[in-house]
Design an enzyme around this catalytic site. Structure first.
Site, mmCIF file in Angstrom:
data_model
loop_
_atom_site.group_PDB
_atom_site.id
_atom_site.type_symbol
_atom_site.label_atom_id
_atom_site.label_comp_id
_atom_site.label_asym_id
_atom_site.label_seq_id
_atom_site.Cartn_x
_atom_site.Cartn_y
_atom_site.Cartn_z
ATOM 1 N N ASP A 1 -26.496 -7.391 -1.393
ATOM 2 C CA ASP A 1 -25.560 -6.387 -1.914
ATOM 3 C C ASP A 1 -25.232 -5.371 -0.808
ATOM 4 O O ASP A 1 -26.126 -4.886 -0.105
ATOM 5 C CB ASP A 1 -26.231 -5.684 -3.103
ATOM 6 C CG ASP A 1 -25.486 -4.428 -3.509
ATOM 7 O OD1 ASP A 1 -24.492 -4.557 -4.232
ATOM 8 O OD2 ASP A 1 -25.886 -3.337 -3.074
ATOM 9 N N THR B 1 -21.309 -8.846 -2.540
ATOM 10 C CA THR B 1 -22.598 -8.978 -3.229
ATOM 11 C C THR B 1 -23.504 -10.048 -2.624
ATOM 12 O O THR B 1 -24.675 -9.790 -2.342
ATOM 13 C CB THR B 1 -22.341 -9.284 -4.724
ATOM 14 O OG1 THR B 1 -21.607 -8.197 -5.287
ATOM 15 C CG2 THR B 1 -23.639 -9.469 -5.492
ATOM 16 N N GLY C 1 5.528 -5.580 -9.174
ATOM 17 C CA GLY C 1 5.315 -6.578 -10.222
ATOM 18 C C GLY C 1 5.163 -7.979 -9.649
ATOM 19 O O GLY C 1 4.419 -8.808 -10.181
ATOM 20 N N GLN D 1 5.089 3.356 2.076
ATOM 21 C CA GLN D 1 4.750 1.929 2.151
ATOM 22 C C GLN D 1 4.087 1.605 3.505
ATOM 23 O O GLN D 1 3.115 0.859 3.569
ATOM 24 C CB GLN D 1 6.029 1.085 1.969
ATOM 25 C CG GLN D 1 5.789 -0.405 1.718
ATOM 26 C CD GLN D 1 5.473 -0.716 0.256
ATOM 27 O OE1 GLN D 1 5.290 0.181 -0.562
ATOM 28 N NE2 GLN D 1 5.399 -1.991 -0.078
ATOM 29 N N ARG E 1 11.997 -7.072 0.503
ATOM 30 C CA ARG E 1 12.288 -6.434 -0.784
ATOM 31 C C ARG E 1 13.038 -5.121 -0.517
ATOM 32 O O ARG E 1 12.543 -4.260 0.206
ATOM 33 C CB ARG E 1 10.971 -6.139 -1.510
ATOM 34 C CG ARG E 1 11.093 -5.279 -2.746
ATOM 35 C CD ARG E 1 11.707 -6.010 -3.888
ATOM 36 N NE ARG E 1 11.622 -5.265 -5.131
ATOM 37 C CZ ARG E 1 12.306 -5.600 -6.218
ATOM 38 N NH1 ARG E 1 13.113 -6.648 -6.216
ATOM 39 N NH2 ARG E 1 12.178 -4.902 -7.312
ATOM 40 N N GLU F 1 -25.347 -12.811 -0.205
ATOM 41 C CA GLU F 1 -26.019 -12.619 1.095
ATOM 42 C C GLU F 1 -26.466 -11.167 1.256
ATOM 43 O O GLU F 1 -26.556 -10.647 2.365
ATOM 44 C CB GLU F 1 -25.121 -13.056 2.258
ATOM 45 C CG GLU F 1 -24.750 -14.535 2.258
ATOM 46 C CD GLU F 1 -25.916 -15.460 2.599
ATOM 47 O OE1 GLU F 1 -26.810 -15.031 3.329
ATOM 48 O OE2 GLU F 1 -25.925 -16.604 2.105
#
Ligand SMILES: CCCCCCC/C=C/C(=O)SCCNC(=O)CCNC(=O)[C@H](O)C(C)(C)COP(=O)(O)OP(=O)(O)OC[C@H]1O[C@@H](n2cnc3c(N)ncnc32)[C@H](O)[C@@H]1OP(=O)(O)O
Ligand SMILES: Cc1cc2nc3c(=O)[nH]c(=O)nc-3n(C[C@H](O)[C@H](O)[C@H](O)COP(=O)(O)OP(=O)(O)OC[C@H]3O[C@@H](n4cnc5c(N)ncnc54)[C@H](O)[C@@H]3O)c2cc1C
Length: 625
Positions: free
Chosen positions: A378, A374, A353, A277, A258, A376
């Site tokens: 939290d 969560t 986007g 980036q 990009r 097995e």
């Protein structure tokens, strides 16, 4: 670029086909190493061939065809997942004998299926492993019939599929992810469970009602009973690292292709060239490598524990191994799942986007990864198990009355606790910080400091609070929780440091691997900067500044290697299933082709007449008469 020797190249080409030429080729040419050498260093030929077989089988089977980004109705998705799961049973990729010969293949299979779709992988794994293994590990010979029934899927009445009398089962509804998996509930109304069903590996009740146990020490018994939970947590570490690898592959390939504004008006440059980036993504690439290494090694530690369980090993070492694996897995799962969670979100945003377009898969990766924080256990609750383990060592550390020893050695450095606490950060240049030993030393101090502070806090709270429950609760934030995380980060870093600095690591790969190690260490450490200053390990402006500059320097050094680093861990295009991240780097062609293949892409919506014949009139609701 460094190339492989001729004989290596022959075996590599069979296993790892060349990647197509295209817009990514320029970065590939600039890499400091050969991606195939890296792939073959990370996994042996047998594992790569095993993965290839799974991937190519799925790609050749029309049942596994999918249109990127299509949102299937819940019922359809579950049906497809079931049919695919059935097919995986038929393919029988992994026989019992092959698993015994190379247990890590089970983890490889889970991850390969997960790279395709986590609903399928979890369904298959829960059916074949979790339920059966839980019975196998905690039951005895008398449960063989039940085990046999689970293997034959007899989990209801095998003829009618209705639940057994008195048992009510149902569906819990749509979840935030993994919706191909039909999680449900089960309720029992006056159901009498036969006495023989009691899972009796660690304790039993005789017909006259007497309790017996082969374990004399109740703590050892509890550890042995709960030990089964460790295997799920250890496997999850590897599963979430797989998610991080998928997400970072998509974001790096996208960022390398990009283009946006460059220094001159003539040419646009890949967004990967921007420092921001690089800083957002490359540390996650380093984390994927470091955590991946940890997850594989830790899985072997688990296998050792399980062999001990099978052999009925009741030695103190086996008990200590169980406790250490429990402590490491209770922090390893939180660290890895949160890193994948944050990484997936950063990757989503880093693709702009395009990252928000469902067909590019980052939404599914993020949502399917999420429950790992969560289930097995939290994450925040589990971290308390790790800090409890560490706090339990304080007395012997303070009194110097027994060495800190553990089967896996994760606590050995605490023997130097008092000396470590006297240390200060001594690096004075960015160059010095580029040695990963700097971050490792800082972590040793951080863990010792947080251990001392958490212990002191707990003692103060015990004097202040009405009970131990409150004292413990009030010592979590900024103390025990940070301690558990710092400890596991140190463990991951220490293991990765030893591996990347081992003389057997190929010379052609060592420089890039050492950079990844250093970046992971400094980037993770930087999150604890307030504590490093608070405790006096850092003083003045310089330490904070050179650590940050070293992070940026490493990101810049690694940006030309980033594409080849993801090539070495990426699955084939069919499995990755993200048009913006295909190996040929033809971002726009692939995206355009996927968009055009969508159903009814160029058609008017079915409700078009509403717009033409019945246009809304602003401010004038139509009469309902
Ligand atoms: C591969 C999986 C794929 C996807 C799966 C998707 C499906 C999901 C399935 C599930 O979620 S199944 C349900 C899983 N449930 C849990 O994991 C429950 C989480 N909670 C707990 O495990 C416990 O609450 C707790 C966190 C262990 C705390 O329990 P409690 O407060 O009662 O215990 P403590 O007093 O703190 O500890 C007692 C004692 O036991 C030791 N210990 C605990 N667990 C283990 C273990 N696994 N191995 C060894 N030892 C263990 C603990 O250290 C304490 O020791 P001492 O301090 O007393 O020496
Ligand atoms: C997709 C999915 C599949 C699952 N599959 C299964 C399954 O097959 N079998 C099964 O048995 N279970 C399953 N579970 C349940 C899972 O194991 C539990 O959700 C998990 O252990 C957390 O427990 P809980 O939901 O009761 O959370 P709670 O304990 O209610 O936690 C709620 C909040 O309170 C906080 N909290 C709780 N206790 C403390 C504490 N002591 N100190 C500080 N904070 C605390 C937690 O951090 C959390 O933020 C599944 C869950 C999910 C999401």
């Amino acid at each position: 670029m460094i190339t492989a020797s001729k004989s290596d190249a022959v075996s590599q080409d069979g296993l790892l086909p060349d990647l197509p030429n295209g817009p990514l080729s320029e970065y590939r040419r600039k890499a400091s190493f050969n991606w195939k050498d890296m792939a073959m260093f990370l996994e042996d030929e047998d594992i790569i061939a095993f993965k290839n077989k799974i991937f190519s089988t799925l790609e050749s089977d029309p049942l596994f065809y999918r249109q990127p980004g299509v949102d299937l109705p819940l019922e359809k998705y579950r049906e497809l997942t079931f049919l695919r799961c059935k097919k995986i049973f038929e393919y029988n990729f992994l026989t019992f004998e092959a698993t015994m010969e190379k247990p890590q293949k089970m983890l490889v299979l889970i991850n390969c299926l997960g790279m395709y779709d986590w609903s399928l992988s979890t369904k298959y794994f829960l059916d074949t492993q979790v339920f059966g293994v839980a019975i196998g590990n905690t039951g005895s010979e008398r449960h063989e019939t039940i085990l046999h029934q689970t293997q034959n899927m007899e989990i209801r009445n095998p003829k009618t599929l209705l639940p057994m009398p008195g048992v009510m089962v149902g569906d819990i509804g749509r979840k935030l992810g993994q919706n191909g998996l039909d999680n449900g509930f089960a309720m029992f109304h006056n159901v009498r469970i036969p006495y023989e069903n009691l899972l009796n590996r660690t304790g039993d009740i005789s017909s006259s009602g007497n309790y017996t146990s082969a374990y004399k020490d109740p703590k050892q018994r509890l550890g042995a009973s709960l030990g089964t939970l460790s295997s799920g947590r250890v496997s999850i570490i590897s599963m979430v690292v797989t998610n991080l690898k998928l997400a970072i592959t998509i974001a790096i390939r996208f960022s390398a292709t990009r283009r946006q504004f460059g220094p001159t008006e003539k040419e646009e440059i890949p967004v990967l060239e921007y420092q921001l980036q690089q800083w957002r993504l490359i540390p996650y690439l380093a984390a994927a490598y470091a955590l991946d290494y940890f997850s594989v090694g830790f899985f072997f530690n688990l296998i050792e524990l399980q062999i001990g369980i099978l052999m009925k090993d009741r030695s103190p070492r086996q008990a200590e191994l169980g406790k250490e694996i429990h402590a490491l897995s209770c922090a390893g799962k939180p660290l890895a799942s949160w890193t994948a969670q944050h990484g997936a979100q950063e990757c989503r945003e880093a693709c702009g986007g395009h990252g928000f377009l469902a067909m590019n898969r980052l939404g599914d990766i993020r949502n399917d990864n999420d429950p790992n924080c969560t289930y097995e256990g939290d994450n925040n609750v589990l971290l308390q198990q790790t800090s409890n383990y560490l706090l339990g060592l304080v007395q012997s550390i303070h009194e110097d009355n027994a060495p800190c020893e553990s089967p896996l050695g994760s606590i050995h450095f605490l023997n130097d606790y008092k000396t470590i606490l006297k240390r200060k950060f001594t690096a004075s240049t960015i160059r010095e910080c580029l040695d990963c030993a700097v971050a490792l030393d800082a972590y040793k101090w951080l863990v010792c400091y947080l251990l001392r502070e958490s212990h002191d806090k707990l003692q103060q709270e015990k004097q202040r609070a009405a009970n131990d429950f409150d004292a413990r609760n009030n010592s979590q934030v900024y103390y025990c929780r940070s301690l558990a995380l710092a400890f596991i980060e140190h463990t991951v870093l220490q293991r990765y440091y030893d591996y990347t600095h081992d003389p057997s690591t190929p010379g052609s790969l060592q420089p890039v691997l050492k950079k990844l190690c250093c970046l992971y260490g400094l980037w993770s450490l930087n999150k604890h900067i307030a504590v490093l200053y608070q405790g006096g390990y850092f003083a003045g402006e310089l330490p904070g500044r050179i650590v940050q500059d070293a992070i940026l320097d490493l990101c810049a050094q690694l940006k030309d290697d980033a594409v080849s680093l993801v090539d070495a861990i990426a699955p084939p295009d069919f499995i990755l299933n993200s048009p913006i991240a295909k190996a040929d780097g033809e971002l726009y062609k692939n995206l355009w082709s996927a968009v055009l293949q969508g159903e009814k892409v160029l058609e008017r919506p079915s409700w078009w007449p509403e717009f033409c014949c019945n246009k809304p009139v602003i401010g004038k609701p139509r009469s309902q008469l």
